[in-house]
Design a protein around this motif. Structure first.
Motif, PDB file in Angstrom:
ATOM      1  N   UNK A  80       0.718  -1.330   0.033  1.00  0.00           N
ATOM      2  CA  UNK A  80      -0.350   0.049   0.086  1.00  0.00           C
ATOM      3  C   UNK A  80       0.749   1.151   0.053  1.00  0.00           C
ATOM      4  N   UNK A  81       1.854   1.100   0.575  1.00  0.00           N
ATOM      5  CA  UNK A  81       2.653   2.375   0.662  1.00  0.00           C
ATOM      6  C   UNK A  81       3.258   2.478  -0.926  1.00  0.00           C
ATOM      7  N   UNK A  82       3.619   1.538  -1.351  1.00  0.00           N
ATOM      8  CA  UNK A  82       4.142   1.732  -2.940  1.00  0.00           C
ATOM      9  C   UNK A  82       2.894   2.413  -3.717  1.00  0.00           C
ATOM     10  N   UNK A  83       1.781   1.915  -3.531  1.00  0.00           N
ATOM     11  CA  UNK A  83       0.775   2.493  -4.293  1.00  0.00           C
ATOM     12  C   UNK A  83       0.541   3.920  -4.443  1.00  0.00           C
ATOM     13  N   UNK A  84       0.928   4.443  -3.214  1.00  0.00           N
ATOM     14  CA  UNK A  84       0.847   5.877  -3.120  1.00  0.00           C
ATOM     15  C   UNK A  84       1.941   6.781  -3.139  1.00  0.00           C
ATOM     16  N   UNK A  85       3.506   6.092  -2.966  1.00  0.00           N
ATOM     17  CA  UNK A  85       4.293   6.925  -3.015  1.00  0.00           C
ATOM     18  C   UNK A  85       5.430   6.490  -4.144  1.00  0.00           C
ATOM     19  N   UNK A  86       5.252   5.264  -4.518  1.00  0.00           N
ATOM     20  CA  UNK A  86       6.211   4.842  -5.598  1.00  0.00           C
ATOM     21  C   UNK A  86       5.897   4.760  -6.897  1.00  0.00           C
ATOM     22  N   UNK A  87       6.608   4.205  -7.800  1.00  0.00           N
ATOM     23  CA  UNK A  87       6.272   4.239  -9.343  1.00  0.00           C
ATOM     24  C   UNK A  87       4.980   3.930  -9.767  1.00  0.00           C
ATOM     25  N   UNK A  88       4.148   3.286  -8.753  1.00  0.00           N
ATOM     26  CA  UNK A  88       2.777   3.133  -9.253  1.00  0.00           C
ATOM     27  C   UNK A  88       1.711   4.159  -8.912  1.00  0.00           C
ATOM     28  N   UNK A  89       2.428   5.025  -8.382  1.00  0.00           N
ATOM     29  CA  UNK A  89       1.378   6.225  -7.665  1.00  0.00           C
ATOM     30  C   UNK A  89       0.533   6.895  -8.789  1.00  0.00           C
ATOM     31  N   UNK A  90       1.051   7.186 -10.070  1.00  0.00           N
ATOM     32  CA  UNK A  90       0.141   7.592 -11.128  1.00  0.00           C
ATOM     33  C   UNK A  90      -0.786   6.679 -11.700  1.00  0.00           C
ATOM     34  N   UNK A  91      -0.419   5.157 -11.639  1.00  0.00           N
ATOM     35  CA  UNK A  91      -1.548   4.113 -11.975  1.00  0.00           C
ATOM     36  C   UNK A  91      -2.415   4.255 -10.890  1.00  0.00           C
ATOM     37  N   UNK A  92      -2.232   4.166  -9.876  1.00  0.00           N
ATOM     38  CA  UNK A  92      -3.067   4.118  -8.754  1.00  0.00           C
ATOM     39  C   UNK A  92      -4.109   5.413  -8.872  1.00  0.00           C
ATOM     40  N   UNK A  93      -3.649   6.532  -8.990  1.00  0.00           N
ATOM     41  CA  UNK A  93      -4.285   7.726  -8.959  1.00  0.00           C
ATOM     42  C   UNK A  93      -5.282   7.368 -10.238  1.00  0.00           C
ATOM     43  N   UNK A  94      -4.906   7.043 -11.270  1.00  0.00           N
ATOM     44  CA  UNK A  94      -5.688   6.942 -12.553  1.00  0.00           C
ATOM     45  C   UNK A  94      -6.832   5.704 -12.415  1.00  0.00           C
ATOM     46  N   UNK A  95      -6.575   4.781 -11.733  1.00  0.00           N
ATOM     47  CA  UNK A  95      -7.479   3.677 -11.362  1.00  0.00           C
ATOM     48  C   UNK A  95      -8.418   4.173 -10.513  1.00  0.00           C
ATOM     49  N   UNK A  96      -8.083   5.194  -9.715  1.00  0.00           N
ATOM     50  CA  UNK A  96      -9.215   5.605  -8.508  1.00  0.00           C
ATOM     51  C   UNK A  96     -10.152   6.607  -9.237  1.00  0.00           C
TER      52      UNK A  96
END
Length: 104
Positions: A80-96
């Protein structure tokens, strides 16, 4: 009687619905005449979710079954930390933000 007894001994046919619910083998029991309607209601919301979300949920439940609580919490925290701070941050934001492809 335990879940182990039912599974290993194959005694499912001889166990009443209230018994399997009481020991946690099932979470709900429905009368025969309401079964199809109740199951359709239960799956309606999960079926409308993104496929990716369902895959993540399934993987999460499998991880929880295979690991000790402390290890599970450590893995989940890192994920979960990676979802919001790592390389996946943009993908997470888009998915939401964007509605997804519902399960057909």
């Amino acid at each position: 009687m335990s879940t182990f007894d039912i599974t290993i001994e194959g005694r499912v046919a001889w166990v009443r619905a209230d018994e399997v619910r009481a020991i946690g083998f099932v979470s709900r029991v429905f009368p025969d005449d309401e079964f199809d309607h109740e199951v359709a209601d239960l799956v309606r919301e999960p079926a409308a979710r993104r496929r990716a979300a369902l895959r993540i949920l399934k993987a999460n439940l499998q991880l929880a079954e295979r690991t000790e609580p402390a290890d599970y919490i450590a893995v989940e925290s890192e994920l979960h930390h990676g979802f919001f701070t790592g390389e996946q941050r943009a993908q997470t934001a888009q998915a939401l933000r964007v509605p997804g492809d519902p399960v057909a």
